[in-house]
Scaffold this active site. Sequence first.
Site, PDB file in Angstrom:
ATOM      1  N   SER A 107      29.391   2.927  57.794  1.00 53.35           N
ATOM      2  CA  SER A 107      30.009   3.202  57.092  1.00 53.35           C
ATOM      3  C   SER A 107      31.352   3.609  57.621  1.00 53.35           C
ATOM      4  O   SER A 107      32.240   3.245  56.832  1.00 53.35           O
ATOM      5  CB  SER A 107      29.507   5.338  57.352  1.00 53.35           C
ATOM      6  OG  SER A 107      28.217   5.571  57.384  1.00 53.35           O
ATOM      7  N   LYS A 231      18.804   4.641  65.605  1.00 53.81           N
ATOM      8  CA  LYS A 231      20.054   5.172  65.081  1.00 53.81           C
ATOM      9  C   LYS A 231      20.586   6.745  64.329  1.00 53.81           C
ATOM     10  O   LYS A 231      20.058   6.073  63.340  1.00 53.81           O
ATOM     11  CB  LYS A 231      21.679   4.473  64.716  1.00 53.81           C
ATOM     12  CG  LYS A 231      22.993   5.058  64.861  1.00 53.81           C
ATOM     13  CD  LYS A 231      23.652   4.294  64.430  1.00 53.81           C
ATOM     14  CE  LYS A 231      25.283   5.677  64.205  1.00 53.81           C
ATOM     15  NZ  LYS A 231      26.195   5.144  63.210  1.00 53.81           N
TER      16      LYS A 231
END
Length: 373
Positions: A107, A231
Amino acid sequence: MAPRDQVASPSPRSSTFQHDLSLHPTPRSLSVVESIYSQSQDSEWSDSTAASSIDDSRPVRSLKPGIYVPTVTFFQAVTEDLDLATISQHAVRLAKAGVAGLTTQGSNGEAVHLTHQERKLVTKATRNALDGAGFHAMPIIVGCGSQSTRETIELCREAMTSGGDYALVLPPSYYKGMYKADSLVEFFEEVAEASPIRILIYNYPGAVSGIDMDSDVIIKLAKHPNIVGCKLTCGNTGKLGRIASSVDAVSLCHEGSGFMCMGGSADFTLQTLVVGGSGIICGLGNIAPKACIKVTELYADGKMEAAKTLQAVVARGDWAAISGGIVGTKSALESYYGYGGFARKPLPRPSKADAMKYAAGFKELMELENSLA
């Protein structure tokens, strides 16, 4: 808590969760999935398909517990072309700070703004910069999420040929209303079967229309030998603790099975470590890698009160990163390091007032960062 130099060898557990990350990735059987996804569409696809066989000459780069940073992608101010020189400089700065590894195409890396070719260039530039600075052993995890199984596998192949060592994969979400109960399990298993590099599951509900994979699903997927970690940006430390315990995750003080159970934000670094997690993949590391690392070091040394004090400072700084997003992170990099630039449009460019606000949000954290050797 025992210091890291006093840790006893872990007791053997079922081989179900034994993930030897010092070995080259070797998916169990590619024959069925390869037959579906290896048909040539164009020359680039053919090249990536041909590269899917494991190259035993590639360096072995193991994942180790600690702080990993999802790197920022930098662009030229006017053209928005990739700024490969700054991308390379930034990677080396983070490596010199002592992080355990880097992640491209996340991101913070604006992966959704990049073409396939740009993704490859960013990863290749990062690998070349690390090697050129002597960080040959530092692993690179590459974001490879996409909306189809086919393209996700293609991204995994391109990640490998560009110098990536592992793939970080989000669940697809555009057609989530049409998924069956096992659709996501099948997606990850098929990607794991066909990927030439090992993968980590990325659970980030905010980026995938609210899909939040539960601990049962992740524990089930962790049995696949080509799935070696997760994650969790969902922030659910209860879930993280359940997974870490069930898969016997590796941690700073425990060798475990080798499975990497990672938190996804610096504001719960200490919490992740306490419940048996392996470390953090955190965007805040772009700005203050030494502060993030220091929390893990204090925990490993058994200095819990000092770790809690530092964690509070890191958490306050991380709120500035979370609330400002990639726009605020790049602005803070510009203010404190002299580079950062802007995100690609349509993300806005901060005003002078915005830049001052972002810088102020990181002030306490940067004072800490600058005080650390």
